[in-house]
Design an enzyme around this catalytic site. Structure first.
Site, PDB file in Angstrom:
ATOM      1  CD  GLU A   4      13.975 -33.682  -6.670  1.00 54.46           C
ATOM      2  OE1 GLU A   4      14.730 -33.417  -7.619  1.00 54.46           O
ATOM      3  OE2 GLU A   4      13.797 -32.917  -5.717  1.00 54.46           O
ATOM      4  CG  ASP A  42      18.945 -32.158  -9.980  1.00 56.85           C
ATOM      5  OD1 ASP A  42      19.331 -33.339 -10.127  1.00 56.85           O
ATOM      6  OD2 ASP A  42      19.231 -31.487  -8.967  1.00 56.85           O
TER       7      ASP A  42
END
Length: 580
Positions: free
Chosen positions: A546, A193
């Site tokens: 991730e 992110d």
């Protein structure tokens, strides 16, 4: 005559640039309608078109692309880029762009065009220097170090340096500011992110620096020492900026809820980026102590490299440490924006962790006395951004040589090794948690290697550490490190590496792209498999795919420890027996 001229960039890996001719469908008076149809030679996730006319055109319309810059009537040059919702196109597809317009003079519209593929980045990874005299190793630890450092360079926020080695990254978040306009640019984006969470960032910085202090020879021999200094200096500069006043510390920039509602790279983001701080009324001893630890560790490693910078780091570390002692609050209680993402479980371990690093940096015995007050006996749950007990016990033993700390380390390793409290996957991964399973085994491997260096059960602990790090590097049948080894992940859950090169837009199409990320996020350790070694390389699976700064920190330092052992010819001759 209508001529479209586009610039070519040859791709060595995808090679998606295509040249074509203009096809006229209709032509009446000065009006025309026609198309460019590009037969794609590779999958693409974005493209750009540069247009140059022999004679001007006006009232030009098209519906497949966005216009870049101005396109006045009778213009001679026009630039286009794909729409955000029309980014993905497959190899073998005919991508047609229809134009309607009016010639500014007489003639028949004709021309040619080239589609510039914005999927390719032309990144070149430097060759790893050959290290002579090493003990033979199954995996190239020097290459892993090099690529892990590249991963942290890919996570940089702020104005990038002139020697930036990540061609698909650019300046970003240059407007990050505090409540009074304090400069909060820099630091690392947390994971896949675009938020800066200081708690895991500071822990990652401390752990990476710890590995450099302990095994500097690994970075020297692999030719990565200067890159490593630059790597850890980047977050340290940012963390010092965050200490804006004596009793104030910024601990987060960006809101995870806002950020996670969209999919785009840091360079393209337009959402609000609020900054969150702690002070004496809104405390956070945990994140403040971790920040003090990172800067104190930095002061040690830079002492011989840059004495003035080392002094600055230690001065800031002392100030933040003193501030942290004024509150016992958990930061995630006062900074609600952090609670959903990095909720702190307690502050005691950080109070000890911060104090022990202040002792290592200063030699002041009052710090070690304070650290010992926060000793938590018995087996540690693990070692992570929220759980410092294992690391604290390791440093307390290193400094004091007291047997009780040694017994804590032994208890921790007994719980983690086969036959202990943790389940193991069929292929020998110590499985602590589903989310980011590999980070926990790698972090504990770091503790095992540190313990072994200090004479605690060196042979079995080194074997076990090798088994866990080698699992991530390929022993499970595939690599879990992007851009390294056999069948590595190609779809990490990571916004920036999933987006095409600028100026193409980036949105949900990039997330849904069924193919590999257009950019290789070299060195990133993905979350890893499930408890049965099950794993699918899929971008949408943020649990297993991730990446994060804290995933790589213990892992990289453990790899440095293994390379050190190879340099010293002290690696165990085998390690598979540890899991039998």
């Amino acid at each position: 005559m209508l001529v479209f001229l586009l610039l070519l960039v040859t791709s060595s890996c995808l090679g998606g640039d295509v040249t074509t001719k203009f096809t006229v469908q209709k032509h009446w008076r000065n009006n025309f309608e026609g198309s460019f149809c590009f037969h794609l030679t590779s999958d693409i996730v974005g493209f750009e078109i540069f247009v140059s006319f022999d004679s001007g055109v006006k009232s030009l319309r098209q519906f497949e692309c966005e216009w870049l810059g101005k396109h006045p009537d009778c213009a001679s040059k026009i630039t286009l880029v794909n729409k955000v919702s029309r980014a993905l196109h497959k190899k073998g597809e005919d991508l047609c762009i229809r134009f309607l317009g009016e010639l500014c003079g007489d003639g028949t519209p004709s021309g040619s065009a080239t589609l510039k593929d914005l999927t390719v980045d032309h990144q070149k990874v430097p060759a790893v220097p050959h290290i002579s005299g090493l003990q033979s190793t199954k995996y190239n630890y020097a290459e892993v170090l090099e690529k892990s450092i590249l991963f942290y360079e890919a996570q940089r926020s702020g104005k990038l340096p002139k020697n930036n080695r990540i061609p698909w990254r650019a300046d970003s978040a240059l407007g990050d500011k505090g409540d009074a306009g304090e400069d909060l640019t820099g630091g690392w984006y947390d994971a896949g992110d675009n938020v800066k969470f200081n708690f895991p960032m500071a822990w990652s910085t401390t752990v990476l620096t710890w590995g450099l202090i302990q095994w500097k020879d690994a970075y020297e021999k692999s030719g990565q020492l200067d890159y490593m200094y630059d790597s850890i200096r980047w977050p340290m500069d940012y963390l010092m900026k965050c200490h804006s006043k004596t009793n104030e510390l910024y601990v987060q920039v960006g809101d995870g809820n806002i950020d996670h509602s969209s999919w785009t790279s840091p360079e393209r983001m337009t959402s609000q980026r609020p900054a969150f701080k702690i002070d004496t009324s809104h405390g956070g001893a945990d994140v403040a102590m971790e920040t003090a630890a990172a800067l104190a560790a930095g002061s040690i490693v830079f002492k011989t490299k840059d004495a003035a910078y080392s002094h600055k780091l230690l001065t800031q570390a002392k100030s933040i440490y003193d501030f942290a002692r004024k509150t016992n609050d958990r930061y995630s209680v006062t900074v609600h924006a952090a609670a959903k993402f990095y909720k702190s479980s307690n502050v005691s371990d950080e109070l000890g962790w911060g104090a022990v690093w202040m002792y290592k940096a200063t030699g002041d015995k009052s710090y070690i006395a304070e650290a010992e007050k926060h000793h938590d006996s018995g087996a540690a749950w693990g070692f992570s951004w929220d759980e410092k007990t294992a690391g604290l016990n390791m440093l307390l033993y290193e400094i004091t040589k007291k047997d009780m700390y040694k017994q804590d380390i032994i208890a921790t390793m007994k719980a983690w090794m086969p036959g202990g409290h943790l389940p193991y996957s069929p292929k020998c991964l110590a499985f602590r948690l589903t989310w980011g399973a590999l980070r926990y085994s790698a972090n504990t491997a770091l503790i095992a290697l540190m313990a072994a260096d200090h004479g605690i059960n060196p042979e079995p602990y080194r074997k076990w550490a090798m088994s866990q790090i080698h699992y991530a590097l390929g022993d499970a049948g595939r690599s879990y490190v992007v851009g390294f080894g056999k069948n590595p992940p190609t779809q990490p859950h990571h916004r920036a590496s999933s987006c095409p090169m600028l100026p193409a837009p980036c949105g949900s199409d990039a997330q849904r792209n069924p193919g590999p990320n257009p950019h290789t996020l070299y060195g990133a350790l993905v979350g890893g498999p499930g408890k049965n070694d099950d794993y699918v390389d899929e971008r949408k699976d943020y649990t297993k795919n991730e990446v994060a700064c804290d995933y790589n920190a213990g892992f990289q330092s453990a790899v440095a420890g293994l390379l050190h052992l190879s340099i010293k010819h002290q690696l165990p001759s085998e390690y598979h027996s540890i899991c039998k």
